[in-house]
Scaffold this active site. Structure first.
Site, PDB file in Angstrom:
ATOM      1  N   LYS A 266       7.574  23.416 -13.297  1.00  0.00           N
ATOM      2  CA  LYS A 266       6.690  22.290 -12.995  1.00  0.00           C
ATOM      3  C   LYS A 266       6.363  22.257 -11.503  1.00  0.00           C
ATOM      4  O   LYS A 266       5.215  22.014 -11.112  1.00  0.00           O
ATOM      5  CB  LYS A 266       7.313  20.958 -13.440  1.00  0.00           C
TER       6      LYS A 266
ATOM      7  N   ASN B 254      -0.432  20.617 -20.569  1.00  0.00           N
ATOM      8  CA  ASN B 254      -0.888  19.882 -21.744  1.00  0.00           C
ATOM      9  C   ASN B 254      -0.821  20.690 -23.028  1.00  0.00           C
ATOM     10  O   ASN B 254      -1.348  20.264 -24.053  1.00  0.00           O
ATOM     11  CB  ASN B 254      -2.320  19.386 -21.526  1.00  0.00           C
TER      12      ASN B 254
ATOM     13  N   ARG C  82      -2.820  22.742 -13.483  1.00  0.00           N
ATOM     14  CA  ARG C  82      -1.884  21.775 -14.049  1.00  0.00           C
ATOM     15  C   ARG C  82      -2.161  21.519 -15.536  1.00  0.00           C
ATOM     16  O   ARG C  82      -1.314  20.999 -16.261  1.00  0.00           O
ATOM     17  CB  ARG C  82      -1.955  20.465 -13.236  1.00  0.00           C
TER      18      ARG C  82
ATOM     19  N   HIS D 168      -0.358  18.932 -26.243  1.00  0.00           N
ATOM     20  CA  HIS D 168      -0.571  17.508 -25.990  1.00  0.00           C
ATOM     21  C   HIS D 168      -1.898  16.975 -26.516  1.00  0.00           C
ATOM     22  O   HIS D 168      -2.056  15.770 -26.660  1.00  0.00           O
ATOM     23  CB  HIS D 168      -0.455  17.203 -24.496  1.00  0.00           C
TER      24      HIS D 168
ATOM     25  N   HIS E 293       7.198  10.745 -27.982  1.00  0.00           N
ATOM     26  CA  HIS E 293       6.272  11.668 -27.322  1.00  0.00           C
ATOM     27  C   HIS E 293       6.644  13.132 -27.614  1.00  0.00           C
ATOM     28  O   HIS E 293       5.810  13.928 -28.043  1.00  0.00           O
ATOM     29  CB  HIS E 293       6.274  11.386 -25.819  1.00  0.00           C
TER      30      HIS E 293
ATOM     31  N   ARG F  75       0.818  -1.230   0.000  1.00  0.00           N
ATOM     32  CA  ARG F  75       0.000   0.000   0.000  1.00  0.00           C
ATOM     33  C   ARG F  75       0.847   1.272   0.000  1.00  0.00           C
ATOM     34  O   ARG F  75       0.416   2.315   0.468  1.00  0.00           O
ATOM     35  CB  ARG F  75      -0.950   0.034   1.179  1.00  0.00           C
TER      36      ARG F  75
ATOM     37  N   GLU G 266      -4.361  17.814 -10.322  1.00  0.00           N
ATOM     38  CA  GLU G 266      -4.998  18.240 -11.565  1.00  0.00           C
ATOM     39  C   GLU G 266      -6.502  18.441 -11.380  1.00  0.00           C
ATOM     40  O   GLU G 266      -7.309  18.015 -12.200  1.00  0.00           O
ATOM     41  CB  GLU G 266      -4.726  17.217 -12.672  1.00  0.00           C
TER      42      GLU G 266
ATOM     43  N   HIS H 145      -0.882  13.818 -28.265  1.00  0.00           N
ATOM     44  CA  HIS H 145      -1.229  12.450 -27.858  1.00  0.00           C
ATOM     45  C   HIS H 145      -1.880  11.674 -28.999  1.00  0.00           C
ATOM     46  O   HIS H 145      -1.626  10.479 -29.173  1.00  0.00           O
ATOM     47  CB  HIS H 145      -2.188  12.480 -26.652  1.00  0.00           C
TER      48      HIS H 145
ATOM     49  N   GLU I 237       9.615  19.464 -24.434  1.00  0.00           N
ATOM     50  CA  GLU I 237       8.903  19.803 -23.193  1.00  0.00           C
ATOM     51  C   GLU I 237       9.477  21.092 -22.566  1.00  0.00           C
ATOM     52  O   GLU I 237       8.751  21.880 -21.974  1.00  0.00           O
ATOM     53  CB  GLU I 237       8.970  18.658 -22.179  1.00  0.00           C
TER      54      GLU I 237
ATOM     55  N   LYS J 163       2.978  11.894 -10.705  1.00  0.00           N
ATOM     56  CA  LYS J 163       2.113  11.027 -11.512  1.00  0.00           C
ATOM     57  C   LYS J 163       2.887   9.773 -11.864  1.00  0.00           C
ATOM     58  O   LYS J 163       3.993   9.845 -12.409  1.00  0.00           O
ATOM     59  CB  LYS J 163       1.718  11.731 -12.815  1.00  0.00           C
TER      60      LYS J 163
HETATM   61  N1  LIG Z   1       4.632  10.840 -14.941  1.00  0.00           N
HETATM   62  C1  LIG Z   1       4.620  11.887 -15.690  1.00  0.00           C
HETATM   63  O1  LIG Z   1       4.251  12.988 -15.263  1.00  0.00           O
HETATM   64  C2  LIG Z   1       5.077  11.760 -17.087  1.00  0.00           C
HETATM   65  C3  LIG Z   1       5.291  12.903 -17.861  1.00  0.00           C
HETATM   66  C4  LIG Z   1       5.771  12.737 -19.143  1.00  0.00           C
HETATM   67  C5  LIG Z   1       6.019  11.472 -19.652  1.00  0.00           C
HETATM   68  N2  LIG Z   1       5.792  10.389 -18.882  1.00  0.00           N
HETATM   69  C6  LIG Z   1       6.061   9.033 -19.390  1.00  0.00           C
HETATM   70  O2  LIG Z   1       7.443   8.930 -19.648  1.00  0.00           O
HETATM   71  C7  LIG Z   1       7.640   7.937 -20.645  1.00  0.00           C
HETATM   72  C8  LIG Z   1       8.641   8.423 -21.645  1.00  0.00           C
HETATM   73  O3  LIG Z   1       9.843   8.685 -20.976  1.00  0.00           O
HETATM   74  P1  LIG Z   1      11.228   8.887 -21.762  1.00  0.00           P
HETATM   75  O4  LIG Z   1      11.033   9.807 -22.873  1.00  0.00           O
HETATM   76  O5  LIG Z   1      12.229   9.185 -20.744  1.00  0.00           O
HETATM   77  O6  LIG Z   1      11.460   7.458 -22.448  1.00  0.00           O
HETATM   78  P2  LIG Z   1      12.175   6.141 -21.952  1.00  0.00           P
HETATM   79  O7  LIG Z   1      12.084   5.976 -20.501  1.00  0.00           O
HETATM   80  O8  LIG Z   1      11.660   5.055 -22.807  1.00  0.00           O
HETATM   81  O9  LIG Z   1      13.700   6.417 -22.331  1.00  0.00           O
HETATM   82  C9  LIG Z   1      14.043   6.564 -23.688  1.00  0.00           C
HETATM   83  C10 LIG Z   1      15.195   5.624 -24.071  1.00  0.00           C
HETATM   84  O10 LIG Z   1      16.430   6.156 -23.577  1.00  0.00           O
HETATM   85  C11 LIG Z   1      17.122   5.171 -22.816  1.00  0.00           C
HETATM   86  N3  LIG Z   1      17.876   5.899 -21.818  1.00  0.00           N
HETATM   87  C12 LIG Z   1      17.403   6.482 -20.697  1.00  0.00           C
HETATM   88  N4  LIG Z   1      18.361   7.193 -20.100  1.00  0.00           N
HETATM   89  C13 LIG Z   1      19.471   7.047 -20.837  1.00  0.00           C
HETATM   90  C14 LIG Z   1      20.793   7.556 -20.735  1.00  0.00           C
HETATM   91  N5  LIG Z   1      21.129   8.405 -19.766  1.00  0.00           N
HETATM   92  N6  LIG Z   1      21.685   7.188 -21.662  1.00  0.00           N
HETATM   93  C15 LIG Z   1      21.330   6.374 -22.677  1.00  0.00           C
HETATM   94  N7  LIG Z   1      20.095   5.885 -22.844  1.00  0.00           N
HETATM   95  C16 LIG Z   1      19.183   6.219 -21.928  1.00  0.00           C
HETATM   96  C17 LIG Z   1      16.036   4.275 -22.310  1.00  0.00           C
HETATM   97  O11 LIG Z   1      16.546   3.016 -21.963  1.00  0.00           O
HETATM   98  C18 LIG Z   1      15.081   4.242 -23.492  1.00  0.00           C
HETATM   99  O12 LIG Z   1      15.539   3.321 -24.444  1.00  0.00           O
HETATM  100  C19 LIG Z   1       6.277   7.627 -21.220  1.00  0.00           C
HETATM  101  O13 LIG Z   1       5.857   6.380 -20.732  1.00  0.00           O
HETATM  102  C20 LIG Z   1       5.399   8.721 -20.679  1.00  0.00           C
HETATM  103  O14 LIG Z   1       4.067   8.301 -20.496  1.00  0.00           O
HETATM  104  C21 LIG Z   1       5.340  10.511 -17.631  1.00  0.00           C
HETATM  105 ZN   LIG Z   2       4.576  15.595 -22.472  1.00  0.00          ZN
END
Ligand SMILES: NC(=O)c1ccc[n+]([C@@H]2O[C@H](COP(=O)([O-])OP(=O)(O)OC[C@H]3O[C@@H](n4cnc5c(N)ncnc54)[C@H](O)[C@@H]3O)[C@@H](O)[C@H]2O)c1
Ligand SMILES: [Zn+2]
Length: 541
Positions: A400, A419, A415, A422, A439, A294, A410, A426, A358, A316
């Site tokens: 942020k 978007n 917040r 987005h 993304h 939990r 949100e 999306h 972003e 999130k």
């Molecule tokens: N929680 C939130 O508020 C929020 C906000 C935006 C996005 N997200 C989520 O984040 C995800 C996307 O995240 P992302 O863009 O970081 O993608 P990701 O986590 O898939 O990373 C992108 C790629 O880079 C590699 N990588 C990561 N760090 C590295 C480094 N330092 N050196 C070499 N390679 C590296 C990873 O292994 C992966 O292959 C999505 O699932 C999205 O929904 C969440």
């Molecule tokens: Zn985004």
């Protein structure tokens, strides 16, 4: 042209004295903007203020900067207000690094008053005025490449430190960004070389018994050992679980692997999960932390630009279902976020650019100064310059953090500004699969569409639309989406989680730095804009 080095900061920071010493050390010419103004005017600065007012002085100042920036290889001491002019700031920044000599206002004022031989027109203003002025300037000074605290240091000590920073012998100072939430406040530490300190920073996040490091194969092999060593030096026993790399593994099945590893290692409710990786690892490990027993404590160590400026901050967390992204999740704030910009050096260029989308978003909706910084420093950012990266990550986290502090879950509408770009973004992401368009790439095209809609509906300046598209393209991001079937696009937009009562919600820009939500954008207009967007910036993809 060789780089200039420009010292900036409030009066009393010692820009001239430090500048002279630094110039001597580096064997470079020293140029004082105020002295250039006085020499050209044949008048002292107080006399210029008396005769021409502040606006007359600022005109002369901008002119002096233009002249000075024709040369390179100089050490420049700017006046306290020089960089408040966007044109001058940009010029100085584009000719080389800016160094902010920082101190508290009280100290600066007493230093300035002590330099009696140099009259300061500003010193005659009431204290409240000066405080306001200083607060406004800090926002610009804070976007210097290097920040040097001058309190209690001699000019030689400061010059020495600036030299070490410029030559790479000293790391840029880390920046701590507080996220203020009722009873759940935490700090985002942004810096260079922070993974080495992961252990001690984790201990600041709470008194933990044991932990579990969650990462993926890619990031784990690069940085897992470093982080585990640092944790173990701090007395924390933290076994590691690697999940497969990819958005397709952000699932309940993968979360279950994490739970099982946690049970296997006998973690309890006082244990913590530490997520090392991009947004996928952060969201998944965060979701596992929110639900295991939990809820256990979470530490985020984001290693992509996107995760450092967005995903790791704000609480999130979640996983995907076959039916859609992030459909199952929670709000679970981390105890601490450790964003080490050095990790971005191994990040593929395409991922770095996606993260920049972003950052540019924050610029458009909340911070024109950040937008200008990205424009001025794009080449260095793309080349992995740690000082420049540190600055944009810290500033983005500040924005942020402010939004999250006002609207954690949100529910207040605040917040929603995050978007921007987005709604269409999306949909594009869904249309082109998560591999076809990252993304950030989808958000880039979505932001241009949102900016064009804004130009039609809110009076957002057309010149700003073009500026945004230019910047995104320079960053290697698409300013328009690939061809997409219109009916499909509309269906996907409607499916967006943000749709309320079938009404599509768009975050639109009003002015640079100001935004508004509209749910009355006709479908036809959306399609017309995307068509026009493709005509103007059709991408080859
Ligand atoms: N929680 C939130 O508020 C929020 C906000 C935006 C996005 N997200 C989520 O984040 C995800 C996307 O995240 P992302 O863009 O970081 O993608 P990701 O986590 O898939 O990373 C992108 C790629 O880079 C590699 N990588 C990561 N760090 C590295 C480094 N330092 N050196 C070499 N390679 C590296 C990873 O292994 C992966 O292959 C999505 O699932 C999205 O929904 C969440
Ligand atoms: Zn985004």
């Amino acid at each position: 042209m060789e780089d200039n080095v420009t010292l900036i900061g409030f009066m009393g920071a010692g820009k001239t004295t430090v500048g002279q010493r630094l110039a001597a050390r580096l064997s470079r010419p020293f140029v004082d903007v105020d002295a250039v103004i006085e020499a050209r005017a044949g008048m002292s600065i107080p006399d210029i203020f008396a005769a021409e007012g502040e606006s007359g002085f600022r005109r002369r100042e901008a002119d002096a900067v233009r002249r000075i920036c024709r040369e390179g290889g100089q050490v420049i001491a700017a006046g306290g207000g020089t960089v408040m002019d966007h044109g001058s700031l940009s010029l100085l920044r584009r000719t080389g690094p800016l160094v902010w000599l920082r101190a508290d206002l009280e100290e600066l004022l007493s230093r300035a008053a002590a330099e009696a031989e140099r009259p300061r027109p500003l010193l005659t203003r009431p204290r409240a005025d000066l405080q306001r002025l200083y607060a406004g300037r800090e926002r610009i000074y804070g976007l210097a490449d290097y920040v040097v605290d001058v309190s209690g240091k001699s000019p030689d000590e400061v010059a020495d430190q600036v030299e070490r920073l410029l030559t790479g012998h000293e790391r840029p100072a880390p920046q701590r960004v507080p996220v203020r939430l009722d009873g759940r406040s935490y700090d985002v530490h942004v810096g260079s070389g922070l993974l080495d300190q992961a252990g001690s920073l984790c201990c600041q996040g709470g008194a933990f018994s044991k932990g579990l490091l969650i990462t993926n194969e890619t990031v784990g092999s690069l940085y897992g050992g470093l982080v585990q060593r640092s944790l173990s030096l701090a007395g924390l026993r933290v076994p590691r679980v690697d999940i497969p790399d990819g958005e397709q593994y952000k699932t309940l099945e993968t979360a279950q692997r994490v739970y099982r590893a946690a049970v296997g290692h006998r973690l309890d409710r006082r244990s913590f999960f530490i997520a090392l990786g991009g947004g996928v690892v952060g969201d998944l490990a965060g979701f596992a932390a929110a639900t295991f027993l939990r809820g256990v404590a979470l530490i985020q160590v984001p290693t992509t630009l996107l995760a450092q400026v967005d995903a790791a901050v704000g609480g999130k967390v979640g996983v995907n279902l076959d039916e859609g992204k992030n459909l199952v999740g929670a709000f679970h704030q981390p105890r601490i976020v450790i964003a080490d910009v050095d990790t971005l050096r191994t990040l593929p260029k395409r991922q770095l650019a996606a993260g920049l989308a972003e950052v540019i978003k924050y610029g458009v909706i909340g911070d024109p100064d950040l937008l200008q910084f990205v424009e001025d420093r794009l080449d260095r950012l793309a080349a992995g310059d740690r000082a420049a990266l540190l600055r944009i990550v810290a500033r983005s986290c500040e924005i942020k953090a402010a939004v999250v502090a006002e609207d954690e879950r949100e529910t207040e509408g605040v917040r929603e500004c995050l978007n921007f770009g987005h709604t269409i973004g999306h949909a594009l992401e869904a249309a082109f699969g998560y591999e076809g368009m990252l993304h950030g790439e989808a958000v880039a095209a979505g932001m241009v569409a949102a900016a064009m809609l804004s130009a039609r509906l809110t009076g957002f300046p057309e010149a700003e639309v073009q500026r945004l598209a230019d910047l995104l393209q320079r960053a290697g991001l698409p300013a328009a989406p690939p061809p997409v079937e219109e009916a499909k696009l509309l269906t996907l937009i409607r499916r967006d989680k943000k749709t309320v009562d079938q009404k599509i919600r768009f975050v639109l820009a009003e002015q640079p730095g100001r935004w508004v939500v509209r749910d009355d954008v006709p479908d036809d207009l959306v399609l017309e804009i995307v068509r026009e967007q493709r005509n103007r910036w059709a991408s080859a993809k």
